[in-house]
Structure formats: structure tokens, C-alpha cells
Design an enzyme around this catalytic site. Sequence first.
Site, short mmCIF file in Angstrom:
data_model
loop_
_atom_site.label_atom_id
_atom_site.label_comp_id
_atom_site.label_asym_id
_atom_site.label_seq_id
_atom_site.Cartn_x
_atom_site.Cartn_y
_atom_site.Cartn_z
N TYR A 1 0.82 -1.21 0.00
CA TYR A 1 0.00 0.00 0.00
C TYR A 1 0.86 1.26 0.00
CZ TYR A 1 1.30 0.58 4.85
OH TYR A 1 2.03 0.76 6.00
N PHE B 1 2.37 9.77 3.25
CA PHE B 1 2.66 9.72 4.69
C PHE B 1 3.03 8.31 5.14
CE2 PHE B 1 -1.86 8.86 4.55
CZ PHE B 1 -2.01 7.83 5.47
N ASP B 2 2.77 7.31 4.29
CA ASP B 2 3.13 5.93 4.66
C ASP B 2 3.09 5.05 3.42
OD1 ASP B 2 3.85 3.81 6.26
OD2 ASP B 2 1.88 3.51 7.14
N ILE C 1 -7.58 0.99 10.34
CA ILE C 1 -8.61 2.02 10.32
C ILE C 1 -9.88 1.50 9.65
CG2 ILE C 1 -7.03 3.98 10.49
CD1 ILE C 1 -7.28 4.34 7.45
N TYR D 1 -8.15 8.56 10.94
CA TYR D 1 -7.57 8.87 12.25
C TYR D 1 -8.30 9.99 12.98
CZ TYR D 1 -3.85 5.90 10.50
OH TYR D 1 -3.15 4.84 10.00
N PHE E 1 -5.51 5.99 -0.31
CA PHE E 1 -4.64 4.82 -0.32
C PHE E 1 -4.77 4.10 -1.64
CE2 PHE E 1 -5.14 5.26 4.27
CZ PHE E 1 -3.88 4.95 4.74
#
Length: 189
Positions: free
Chosen positions: A71, A85-86, A105, A131, A148
Site C-alpha cells: 500500500y 505519509f506511509d 482504520i 484517524y 490509499f
Amino acid sequence: VQPNNYSTFYDDQRQNWSIMFESEKAAVDFSKQVCIAKCNSSPVLDSVLYQDLLLGEGQGVEAGDSLEIAYTGWLFQSNGLGQVFDSNVNKDKLLRLKLGSGKVIKGWEEGMMGMKKGGRRYLIIPPAWAYGAQGVAGRVPPDSTLVFEVEVKRVKLVKECSGLDGQSVSSRDSAAPSPVPNSDGSSAD
């Protein structure tokens, strides 16, 4: 999204249209833009928006199935993709999770249902499904909408079998790690 770089859609008159793209990349990029356009045209984003990029093969995943996922996550900023961010795409380790376990999440739990092995999907997740007001310190600002791109690399379906006493027994895996980012900038494994 259809095989061989086709996409089909209905217009507001319920007429069916098909587009064939020169390449898989062109079809995927178009699909991403359609999802972003849906998000930008929604008065209020109160649920997960998703768009398949590649369909994958086999049975669609359901709650209880174990997945291994590649991802990338972006902040949704200025009506489009902001900073990453990830991501685990260029890492050796895939994210393992059991769908429906509550370890990720809510937007992932919802947005990944029905995906198939080898499938790729674009998810746009509102803050309440991500979040929320707390965000993630140093990574995700409070009340952030997230985007995502997820790809299901491996699937382990929950297998139902009959126990000796005739009761239905489900296979269970150990608890999955959470994709909630650590404050040191690496994903939790």
C-alpha cells in the site's frame, strides 16, 4: 474496470459507455482520476469512496480473511494527492491483516471488502473513517482525508469445516499487526 484495459460506466441517462485504453497504466490513471473527481463532486464525504484499478482473480475477500497487502497512503490536499505519509511498496515486508479484526482504520476494513488476489484499489477515506480529530503526530494532521492505493498480494480465506461434534469450526490466524504509523516514521510490523 474490465479486463484488457477497458473501463465501462453509466452516464446520468443510464446509458452504458466503454473506453479502451492503450495501456494498463493509462486505464489505471484514468480510474484514479475518476475516484478523485467523485470525491471532489461530493458535497460531504461521509463514507469510503473506492475505485478498482485492477480486478484480480478468485473469490472476493470477506471479514475473517487474512490478507497481505502492499500500500501507499497520501494526504488528500487541495482537491488531489498531497504528500505520501506511509508506504510499504519498496519494502520487503507486506502488511498482514485479518479483515474485520478492527486492527486497521475503519476505512480499510470497509474499502477492501470484495477485493480479489492481485487486485488493486484506490480508497479515499474521510477523517471519521481514518484517524479522526487526533490524526497521527508528525504524520497525519487532525481531520485529514486520506487516499490509499492498496494491492492484495496474498489471501488466506477463512475455511469452514465441520468439527467432530458437527459444530462449524473456523480457522483463525494470530492477531495481525496494525498499519498505524509509529512516531519514528516507520510502519508498525
